[in-house]
Motif scaffolding. Structure first.
Motif, PDB file in Angstrom:
ATOM      1  N   GLN A   1      13.153  -6.471  -1.400  1.00 32.43           N
ATOM      2  CA  GLN A   1      13.767  -6.760  -2.695  1.00 32.43           C
ATOM      3  C   GLN A   1      12.945  -6.228  -3.865  1.00 32.43           C
ATOM      4  OE1 GLN A   1      16.834  -8.041  -3.079  1.00 32.43           O
ATOM      5  NE2 GLN A   1      16.960  -7.978  -0.844  1.00 32.43           N
ATOM      6  N   ALA A   2      12.012  -5.354  -3.591  1.00 31.64           N
ATOM      7  CA  ALA A   2      11.131  -4.837  -4.645  1.00 31.64           C
ATOM      8  C   ALA A   2      11.734  -3.604  -5.303  1.00 31.64           C
ATOM      9  CB  ALA A   2       9.765  -4.505  -4.072  1.00 31.64           C
ATOM     10  N   ARG A   3      11.347  -3.391  -6.557  1.00 31.03           N
ATOM     11  CA  ARG A   3      11.750  -2.194  -7.271  1.00 31.03           C
ATOM     12  C   ARG A   3      11.027  -0.975  -6.707  1.00 31.03           C
ATOM     13  NH1 ARG A   3      11.408  -5.756 -11.844  1.00 31.03           N
ATOM     14  NH2 ARG A   3       9.238  -5.147 -12.173  1.00 31.03           N
ATOM     15  N   PRO A   4      11.595   0.230  -6.863  1.00 31.87           N
ATOM     16  CA  PRO A   4      10.899   1.435  -6.421  1.00 31.87           C
ATOM     17  C   PRO A   4       9.521   1.549  -7.081  1.00 31.87           C
ATOM     18  CG  PRO A   4      13.193   1.946  -6.860  1.00 31.87           C
ATOM     19  CD  PRO A   4      12.967   0.532  -7.333  1.00 31.87           C
ATOM     20  N   VAL A   5       8.514   1.747  -6.253  1.00 30.51           N
ATOM     21  CA  VAL A   5       7.128   1.848  -6.741  1.00 30.51           C
ATOM     22  C   VAL A   5       6.274   2.370  -5.601  1.00 30.51           C
ATOM     23  CG1 VAL A   5       6.357  -0.473  -6.054  1.00 30.51           C
ATOM     24  CG2 VAL A   5       5.395   0.588  -8.128  1.00 30.51           C
ATOM     25  N   PHE A   6       5.084   2.858  -5.929  1.00 32.00           N
ATOM     26  CA  PHE A   6       4.118   3.280  -4.922  1.00 32.00           C
ATOM     27  C   PHE A   6       2.907   2.354  -4.994  1.00 32.00           C
ATOM     28  CE2 PHE A   6       6.076   7.366  -6.409  1.00 32.00           C
ATOM     29  CZ  PHE A   6       6.964   7.468  -5.349  1.00 32.00           C
ATOM     30  N   LEU A   7       2.467   1.868  -3.833  1.00 32.11           N
ATOM     31  CA  LEU A   7       1.336   0.965  -3.744  1.00 32.11           C
ATOM     32  C   LEU A   7       0.267   1.547  -2.834  1.00 32.11           C
ATOM     33  CD1 LEU A   7       3.302  -2.355  -3.044  1.00 32.11           C
ATOM     34  CD2 LEU A   7       2.479  -1.554  -5.266  1.00 32.11           C
ATOM     35  N   LEU A   8      -0.981   1.324  -3.203  1.00 35.82           N
ATOM     36  CA  LEU A   8      -2.109   1.589  -2.312  1.00 35.82           C
ATOM     37  C   LEU A   8      -2.928   0.314  -2.274  1.00 35.82           C
ATOM     38  CD1 LEU A   8      -3.276   3.804  -0.531  1.00 35.82           C
ATOM     39  CD2 LEU A   8      -4.663   4.568  -2.454  1.00 35.82           C
ATOM     40  N   LEU A   9      -3.150  -0.218  -1.084  1.00 31.95           N
ATOM     41  CA  LEU A   9      -3.850  -1.479  -0.879  1.00 31.95           C
ATOM     42  C   LEU A   9      -5.076  -1.245  -0.024  1.00 31.95           C
ATOM     43  CD1 LEU A   9      -0.504  -1.950  -0.382  1.00 31.95           C
ATOM     44  CD2 LEU A   9      -1.237  -4.329  -0.485  1.00 31.95           C
ATOM     45  N   ALA A  10      -6.051  -2.155  -0.150  1.00 30.22           N
ATOM     46  CA  ALA A  10      -7.252  -2.061   0.671  1.00 30.22           C
ATOM     47  C   ALA A  10      -7.826  -3.442   0.905  1.00 30.22           C
ATOM     48  CB  ALA A  10      -8.299  -1.173   0.000  1.00 30.22           C
ATOM     49  N   ASP A  11      -8.446  -3.615   2.059  1.00 35.43           N
ATOM     50  CA  ASP A  11      -9.386  -4.701   2.308  1.00 35.43           C
ATOM     51  C   ASP A  11     -10.591  -4.090   3.002  1.00 35.43           C
ATOM     52  OD1 ASP A  11      -8.659  -4.405   5.002  1.00 35.43           O
ATOM     53  OD2 ASP A  11      -7.543  -6.295   5.086  1.00 35.43           O
ATOM     54  N   ALA A  12     -11.539  -4.898   3.421  1.00 33.78           N
ATOM     55  CA  ALA A  12     -12.756  -4.345   4.014  1.00 33.78           C
ATOM     56  C   ALA A  12     -12.480  -3.575   5.304  1.00 33.78           C
ATOM     57  CB  ALA A  12     -13.759  -5.469   4.277  1.00 33.78           C
ATOM     58  N   GLY A  13     -11.301  -3.773   5.900  1.00 34.57           N
ATOM     59  CA  GLY A  13     -10.987  -3.125   7.164  1.00 34.57           C
ATOM     60  C   GLY A  13     -10.193  -1.845   7.073  1.00 34.57           C
ATOM     61  N   GLY A  14      -9.769  -1.440   5.868  1.00 29.49           N
ATOM     62  CA  GLY A  14      -9.008  -0.203   5.787  1.00 29.49           C
ATOM     63  C   GLY A  14      -8.072  -0.136   4.599  1.00 29.49           C
ATOM     64  N   LEU A  15      -7.113   0.807   4.704  1.00 32.94           N
ATOM     65  CA  LEU A  15      -6.180   1.117   3.626  1.00 32.94           C
ATOM     66  C   LEU A  15      -4.744   0.930   4.097  1.00 32.94           C
ATOM     67  CD1 LEU A  15      -7.715   4.544   2.500  1.00 32.94           C
ATOM     68  CD2 LEU A  15      -8.131   2.319   1.424  1.00 32.94           C
TER      69      LEU A  15
END
Length: 286
Positions: A136-150
């Motif tokens: 249900q999200a609008r069009p967008v680009f996300l980049l996420l990270a935690d200590a274990g990766g991307l």
């Protein structure tokens, strides 16, 4: 006469849209595993019209995790643009400006950054809830990270999305889709979006492993002129540089450059340890 005038204005408006490419905004990149010397690294250059102020805010929601957010305080698109929470989940976003504004601003759909930071503590948790989060999200680009990766997420039209996990290596994104199956029709790729994507990939390929200080240098790259560089000063300006390291077994470290219009640039460097998160909610950097 009125009908003819309105028709002429409509033609002129269409010609104007054709004459100018989409206004692109933001470059995202990250490194993890053997491609980083400091755990996972995540960065964003925030580009927009220089018509508003930004701030860095520490928030303690009534329910969920405390988080630190980069906010546009006013202007045409206010709200959160990047963040990290007390569990070590970091998120940055870029506009899907290869689509018309009307498709990106669908009122039936919502943004996801606040929800991600408030309710989720790891990439594993995000991946498990991906359908609920992104359908249900609008069009967008996300980049996420935690200590274990991307994790990279392209959210397209009508709830379609593509999610990529990467434990080792680099990822980068600008303002157009890699996966056009997420769209109903064609996208319009602006020259800046293409140039910035090629440049950040080229720079990331120059070294096998990356550091936070190197990411700061990449953020400042002006190789391709005022409109097409990573750090921009043309039709749009780079208003903020967000860079964070998420090492395993140690507190994250955030570096932020704020380039608010009409003000001197301000830099912040924060160790996000337990003492940091124990502070009351407040604005850290105006």
């Amino acid at each position: 006469m009125n009908v003819m005038r309105h028709s002429w204005l409509a033609v002129a408006g269409i010609a104007g849209l054709l004459a100018f490419p989409p206004v692109d905004a933001c470059t995202l990149w990250g490194a993890a595993g053997t491609a980083s010397m400091e755990g996972s690294l995540l960065a964003k250059n925030r580009d927009w019209k220089p018509d508003h102020a930004q701030s860095l805010r520490l928030l303690h929601p009534e329910h969920g995790y405390a988080y630190l957010g980069l906010y546009a305080d006013n202007g045409s698109e206010p709200g959160i643009k990047a963040g990290v929470n007390q569990k070590g989940l970091a998120v940055v976003a870029a506009e899907a400006s290869s689509l018309p504004r009307a498709l990106r601003a669908d009122s039936a759909r919502h943004g996801v950054l606040t929800r991600l930071l408030r309710d989720y503590g790891s990439l594993d948790e995000v991946a498990s809830a991906a359908d609920k989060l992104f359908a249900q999200a609008r069009p967008v680009f996300l980049l996420l990270a935690d200590a274990g990766g991307l994790m990279q997420v392209e959210i397209g039209q009508h709830g379609r999305y593509r999610l990529i996990r990467q434990q080792s290596g680099t990822l980068a994104h600008t303002n157009h889709y890699a996966d056009t199956s997420l769209l109903d029709g064609a996208q319009t790729i602006g020259p800046s979006s293409q140039a910035r994507l090629e440049r950040i990939r080229f720079l990331l390929d120059q070294h096998p492993a990356h550091t936070l200080s190197e990411f700061e240098r990449l953020s400042r790259d002006r190789h391709d002129g005022p409109d097409n560089s990573l750090w921009r000063s043309g039709r749009e300006h780079t208003l903020a540089g967000w860079r964070i390291a998420l090492p395993a077994g140690a507190p994250p470290r955030l570096q932020l450059t704020l380039a608010n219009p009409g003000r001197a640039e301000r830099d912040g460097d924060y160790a996000l340890d337990s003492a940091f998160w124990a502070q009351p909610a407040r604005t850290l950097l105006p």
